[in-house]
Scaffold this motif. Structure first.
Motif, PDB file in Angstrom:
ATOM      1  N   UNK A   9     -30.491  46.948 -13.239  1.00 30.75           N
ATOM      2  CA  UNK A   9     -30.619  45.520 -12.926  1.00 30.75           C
ATOM      3  C   UNK A   9     -29.429  45.065 -12.079  1.00 30.75           C
TER       4      UNK A   9
ATOM      5  N   UNK B  49     -29.916  46.243  -8.686  1.00 35.10           N
ATOM      6  CA  UNK B  49     -30.953  45.462  -7.991  1.00 35.10           C
ATOM      7  C   UNK B  49     -30.358  44.169  -7.435  1.00 35.10           C
ATOM      8  N   UNK B  50     -29.514  43.527  -8.248  1.00 35.38           N
ATOM      9  CA  UNK B  50     -28.786  42.339  -7.764  1.00 35.38           C
ATOM     10  C   UNK B  50     -28.005  42.700  -6.510  1.00 35.38           C
TER      11      UNK B  50
ATOM     12  N   UNK C 186     -28.508  45.137  -4.488  1.00 37.07           N
ATOM     13  CA  UNK C 186     -29.409  45.426  -3.369  1.00 37.07           C
ATOM     14  C   UNK C 186     -29.899  44.142  -2.713  1.00 37.07           C
ATOM     15  N   UNK C 187     -30.130  43.110  -3.527  1.00 35.21           N
ATOM     16  CA  UNK C 187     -30.620  41.857  -2.933  1.00 35.21           C
ATOM     17  C   UNK C 187     -29.519  41.213  -2.073  1.00 35.21           C
ATOM     18  N   UNK C 188     -28.268  41.639  -2.267  1.00 34.60           N
ATOM     19  CA  UNK C 188     -27.160  41.120  -1.445  1.00 34.60           C
ATOM     20  C   UNK C 188     -26.858  42.040  -0.263  1.00 34.60           C
TER      21      UNK C 188
ATOM     22  N   UNK D  36     -28.220  42.982   2.562  1.00 29.86           N
ATOM     23  CA  UNK D  36     -28.281  42.501   3.943  1.00 29.86           C
ATOM     24  C   UNK D  36     -27.157  41.544   4.307  1.00 29.86           C
TER      25      UNK D  36
ATOM     26  N   UNK E 183     -24.431  47.571   2.331  1.00 25.90           N
ATOM     27  CA  UNK E 183     -25.684  48.029   2.929  1.00 25.90           C
ATOM     28  C   UNK E 183     -25.577  49.456   3.459  1.00 25.90           C
TER      29      UNK E 183
ATOM     30  N   UNK F 256     -26.235  51.637   0.606  1.00 21.12           N
ATOM     31  CA  UNK F 256     -27.657  51.617   0.241  1.00 21.12           C
ATOM     32  C   UNK F 256     -28.465  52.465   1.220  1.00 21.12           C
TER      33      UNK F 256
END
Lengths: 215, 215
Positions: A102, A105-106, A108-110, A112, A118, A121
């Motif tokens: 989780x 995932x947070x 990953x949402x940042x 970009x 990034x 990732x």
């Protein structure tokens, strides 16, 4: 192991626990210092910023993962592919793993909005896809897999397993029986992997592969 | 449309734009008020809290999605399945869609910490999986699909498409050619859907389905 390397390991364990405990968005250097029982100034001595530390942490995870996959490089390709898939499977009872993913995932949402995160990732995605592509190439070369577009098949498998994990960690109880990752891994084996196997080639079951990973 | 319904629509458009612009974590009622050109007190008159407003917003998205799928209910099952898959495909140039799904991903990473948001995510997952299962059931009933475990196949497809989308929006340029969603949708059609089709049954190509959705 040198004292330096041991300290680095302890710090990375601290980052892991701090992410599980606090998530990514509100994580502070103090949280990490608390989890690894070091001073904040010591952390800053090794890593200028929280971002530097997180980038080093992601880098370490990728290196670990690469190493674990490398241990299996001599096995038959079909076995390696089942093992790759089995690594994504976990039960809803594995709270720590869920908390950790989780937090990722947070993060990953940042991605970009943060070039260096990034980059890590992107590296992780390439590592995953290249690993599958390598296994498929090896299987095509030794005749255990039918010829197939390895890059596209790799993208399909990686997306499938990632999607199952994301759904499992973000959803409540309204999930497919067992767990999303388990159901989807089994379906991916039956529906995506089995059609790739050349005639007469066997593969381990998912349960066998999970047992091997536990050992 | 009543004035009341028009105001509600404008507010929901404002939530959408505010999420695209600010993401989820730092979204404020003021951001939403600014985007829909209403006063914050008017928003609070209709929705006690930001959470109430976001839950209503998610509820509206699901209702819209259900309605759009319903429009296709009379088409042949193979066509409906391709259409379902095509809805997940977008190009990296669709910035707004990317921003919106990034905000949703942030929200999803918070789902487990917010019961009411999680309820909506669970509903969304059920809606997606049930939609695929319904299409498969219809196809098995009319003989266009081979018999298959519809629930497990639905979980596989939904995880696959979700994973492709998450990777596309979170990664940089190091992606499979075209876009993750496009490559994975095509592979899912070839590798997962085609084997389900009964002999002699055709399906639209992904490009055809995408064109139809654009109309």
């Amino acid at each position: 192991m040198s004292e330096e390397a041991m300290a680095a390991d302890e710090i990375m364990d601290g980052v892991y626990r701090a992410l599980c405990e606090h998530g990514y968005a509100e994580l502070t250097m103090q949280d990490i210092a608390d989890e690894c029982e070091k001073s904040k100034s010591l952390l800053h001595y090794h890593y200028d910023t929280k971002e530097d530390l997180l980038v080093a942490f992601l880098d370490g995870i990728l290196a670990d993962y690469e190493q674990r996959l490398a241990c299996w490089a001599d096995r038959p390709p079909a076995e390696r592919l089942v093992e790759f898939i089995a690594r994504f499977v976990f039960t809803p009872e594995e709270d720590e793993r869920e908390s950790f993913h989780l937090a990722l995932l947070e993060m990953r949402s940042q991605g970009p909005f943060n070039e260096r995160i990034q980059e890590q990732l992107d590296r992780s995605d390439e590592l995953l896809r290249n690993s599958v592509a390598d296994i498929l190439d090896a299987g095509i070369a030794d005749g255990s897999f039918e010829p197939v577009d390895v890059d596209r098949t790799a993208a399909l498998l990686v997306a499938t397993l990632d999607g199952a994990r994301t759904r499992q960690i973000t959803l409540g109880n309204a999930q497919p029986a067992a767990s999303y990752t388990r159901v989807v891994a089994e379906e991916a084996l039956d529906g995506i992997v089995d059609p790739l196997l050349a005639e007469g080639v066997d593969r381990p079951t998912l349960s066998d592969a999970l047992e091997q990973l536990d050992d």
